[in-house]
Design a protein around this motif. Sequence first.
Motif, short mmCIF file in Angstrom:
data_model
loop_
_atom_site.label_atom_id
_atom_site.label_comp_id
_atom_site.label_asym_id
_atom_site.label_seq_id
_atom_site.Cartn_x
_atom_site.Cartn_y
_atom_site.Cartn_z
N LYS A 1 -14.89 55.63 -24.01
CA LYS A 1 -14.58 56.89 -23.34
C LYS A 1 -15.61 57.31 -22.31
CE LYS A 1 -11.60 59.00 -26.63
NZ LYS A 1 -11.65 59.41 -27.98
N VAL A 2 -16.83 56.76 -22.41
CA VAL A 2 -17.92 57.32 -21.59
C VAL A 2 -17.71 57.15 -20.09
CG1 VAL A 2 -19.67 57.18 -23.40
CG2 VAL A 2 -19.37 55.26 -21.84
N PHE A 3 -16.82 56.22 -19.69
CA PHE A 3 -16.56 56.06 -18.26
C PHE A 3 -15.35 56.88 -17.81
CE2 PHE A 3 -19.11 52.27 -19.17
CZ PHE A 3 -20.05 52.38 -18.16
N LEU B 1 -21.21 58.98 -15.24
CA LEU B 1 -20.89 57.55 -15.37
C LEU B 1 -19.65 57.13 -14.57
CD1 LEU B 1 -21.83 56.70 -19.07
CD2 LEU B 1 -23.01 56.03 -16.99
N PRO B 2 -18.56 57.95 -14.54
CA PRO B 2 -17.43 57.53 -13.69
C PRO B 2 -17.83 57.36 -12.23
CG PRO B 2 -16.81 59.43 -15.02
CD PRO B 2 -18.23 59.14 -15.32
N ILE B 3 -18.70 58.25 -11.73
CA ILE B 3 -19.14 58.12 -10.34
C ILE B 3 -19.95 56.83 -10.17
CG2 ILE B 3 -20.73 59.09 -8.61
CD1 ILE B 3 -19.68 61.84 -9.34
N THR C 1 -20.96 67.50 -17.06
CA THR C 1 -19.65 67.55 -16.41
C THR C 1 -18.82 66.33 -16.79
OG1 THR C 1 -20.43 66.33 -14.50
CG2 THR C 1 -20.56 68.72 -14.38
N GLY C 2 -19.51 65.30 -17.27
CA GLY C 2 -18.80 64.07 -17.62
C GLY C 2 -18.37 63.28 -16.39
N LEU C 3 -19.06 63.54 -15.27
CA LEU C 3 -18.71 62.80 -14.04
C LEU C 3 -19.78 61.77 -13.68
CD1 LEU C 3 -17.19 65.63 -11.81
CD2 LEU C 3 -16.00 63.72 -12.86
N CYS D 1 -30.61 56.92 -15.59
CA CYS D 1 -31.91 57.26 -16.20
C CYS D 1 -31.84 58.66 -16.81
CB CYS D 1 -33.02 57.21 -15.16
SG CYS D 1 -33.42 55.54 -14.68
N LYS D 2 -31.15 59.57 -16.10
CA LYS D 2 -31.02 60.94 -16.61
C LYS D 2 -30.29 60.92 -17.97
CE LYS D 2 -28.76 65.16 -15.07
NZ LYS D 2 -27.33 65.02 -15.20
N ASN D 3 -29.24 60.12 -18.05
CA ASN D 3 -28.52 60.00 -19.33
C ASN D 3 -29.46 59.48 -20.42
OD1 ASN D 3 -26.06 60.89 -18.51
ND2 ASN D 3 -25.16 58.87 -18.25
N GLY D 4 -30.27 58.47 -20.06
CA GLY D 4 -31.21 57.88 -21.03
C GLY D 4 -32.18 58.94 -21.53
N THR E 1 -17.60 64.23 -21.90
CA THR E 1 -19.01 64.58 -22.11
C THR E 1 -19.20 65.06 -23.54
OG1 THR E 1 -20.86 65.91 -21.34
CG2 THR E 1 -18.70 66.96 -21.25
N THR E 2 -20.42 64.83 -24.07
CA THR E 2 -20.74 65.38 -25.38
C THR E 2 -21.83 66.44 -25.22
OG1 THR E 2 -22.32 63.58 -25.67
CG2 THR E 2 -20.17 63.29 -26.71
N LYS E 3 -22.11 66.76 -23.93
CA LYS E 3 -23.21 67.69 -23.66
C LYS E 3 -22.66 69.07 -23.31
CE LYS E 3 -25.63 63.76 -21.91
NZ LYS E 3 -25.97 63.01 -20.70
N1 LIG Z 1 -27.89 56.48 -22.70
C1 LIG Z 1 -26.98 57.15 -23.42
N2 LIG Z 1 -27.16 57.34 -24.75
C2 LIG Z 1 -26.24 58.01 -25.48
N3 LIG Z 1 -25.10 58.55 -24.98
C3 LIG Z 1 -24.87 58.38 -23.66
C4 LIG Z 1 -25.78 57.68 -22.82
N4 LIG Z 1 -25.25 57.66 -21.57
C5 LIG Z 1 -24.08 58.33 -21.62
N5 LIG Z 1 -23.85 58.78 -22.87
C6 LIG Z 1 -22.65 59.50 -23.34
O1 LIG Z 1 -21.67 59.43 -22.34
C7 LIG Z 1 -21.22 60.72 -21.96
C8 LIG Z 1 -20.80 60.72 -20.50
O2 LIG Z 1 -21.92 60.51 -19.65
P1 LIG Z 1 -21.85 61.03 -18.16
O3 LIG Z 1 -23.12 60.68 -17.50
O4 LIG Z 1 -20.59 60.52 -17.54
O5 LIG Z 1 -21.68 62.59 -18.31
P2 LIG Z 1 -22.73 63.63 -18.87
O6 LIG Z 1 -24.10 63.02 -18.89
O7 LIG Z 1 -22.21 64.16 -20.15
O8 LIG Z 1 -22.65 64.78 -17.78
P3 LIG Z 1 -23.26 64.71 -16.29
O9 LIG Z 1 -23.80 63.35 -16.07
O10 LIG Z 1 -22.10 64.99 -15.43
O11 LIG Z 1 -24.30 65.76 -16.30
C9 LIG Z 1 -22.39 61.63 -22.29
O12 LIG Z 1 -21.98 62.95 -22.50
C10 LIG Z 1 -22.94 60.99 -23.56
O13 LIG Z 1 -22.20 61.39 -24.68
#
Ligand SMILES: Nc1ncnc2c1ncn2[C@@H]1O[C@H](COP(=O)(O)OP(=O)(O)OP(=O)(O)O)[C@@H](O)[C@H]1O
Length: 379
Positions: A328-330, A345-347, A341-343, A284-287, A335-337
């Motif tokens: 790549k997102v898993f 989705l893998p978690i 941390t990019g952890l 949800c946080k990603n969304g 990360t694109t942020k």
């Molecule tokens: N709902 C989404 N819409 C667009 N891009 C997404 C979405 N979910 C994930 N992503 C992409 O996948 C990448 C990896 O997501 P992930 O949750 O693993 O790491 P993060 O969000 O970058 O960092 P963290 O969750 O550790 O704070 C994100 O940086 C983003 O680019």
Amino acid sequence: MVKTDLELSAGSSQHSYPFLSLNPVTSYIQLVTRLISHIQVGIVLLDERKRVIEINRVASQYLDLDRSRVLFRYLEQIIPYFNDEQPELDHLISFLTSSVQGQKQTEIRWNSEGKMNRLLITAISTDQLECSHQGTYFFIENITKMRSLEEQVRCNQRLATIGQIAAGAAHEIRNPLTSLRGFLQVIGGRLKEIGQKKEQGYIDIMLKEINRINHLVSEFLQLSKPGQIQVKPVNLDQVIDEILPIIQSEAILHNIHVVLDRRCKLSKVIADEELLKQVLLNICKNGIEAIDESGLLTIRIRQEQRREYFVVDIIDTGPGIPNELCDKVFEPFFTTKEKGTGLGLPICQQIMKEIGGKIRLKTSSKGTTVSVYLPGTML
Ligand SMILES: Nc1ncnc2c1ncn2[C@@H]1O[C@H](COP(=O)(O)OP(=O)(O)OP(=O)(O)O)[C@@H](O)[C@H]1O
Ligand SMILES: [Mg+2]
């Protein structure tokens, strides 16, 4: 006229070749064409003027071309039939139109039958096959599953390495952090007593950063400790009710509206309750982070058609994930942020693997749907 072996044998004993008609050579070609049409590899044959002499069922399916429309047409006449939203259309066209000496290969990402596939295309010139007709054969194989298995193996290896490093380093990092935090808190308290507000602000920032490092170390540890979960029947509705206020308070900050859409009753699943909350919160946080301006985050609970799984779809109205990044997102650390941390989705993926569920991702320019599949219970 010299007869071929086939004509001779067919002429002398028609009964032993029931598939041969009056014109055995034509029948033979028909048989070969039928065989090609059933083969599970896509085949396209172009003559020396780049006219399609044959395209089998699998190739038409992969490339989304209607066989009857393209047969005996020149390549340049067919090119407009390709869907121009294909991400690697230009690459495919230049591969098909370029000359082939011997053999060459390429790999393209191609959207067909509603999903993104990876196609391996091999072009072989007919001289390579010692054939009297000039032209090129193309063999098209769908290697999506193979590539995803390779990626899974690579990902597991990376996770294992991270696990080893994390397990070894976590204590070494955490212990000094704990004393640093303790002393900083003491200094912060003193500064407050003597009214040094600005300096106290610095201490607060340092404490926040220490918390961030601590959080990162905990995430590392989570990746490194598979099997530390306790699965039991969990009431999914209750889990959602408990995390909804957290999601809503985060969404309000970003001017995002959250909708809960329950499409099934009594959703009992097998999971580790705390870890499941973490998975759903992460997604949800990603969304929420993906939606730039005001938008909508929908949490939909449904039961899968075959009733094996309950599914939580987390649907955002963000810009979607570019095709080339979907794989790549898993990956850990992708990360694109700026502050990611990019952890996340893998978690989530690791936890879901341990629970016996799965995560699926669908994305387009209108938004992303992340589906969390949870094994159901008969309770
Ligand atoms: N709902 C989404 N819409 C667009 N891009 C997404 C979405 N979910 C994930 N992503 C992409 O996948 C990448 C990896 O997501 P992930 O949750 O693993 O790491 P993060 O969000 O970058 O960092 P963290 O969750 O550790 O704070 C994100 O940086 C983003 O680019
Ligand atoms: Mg994230």
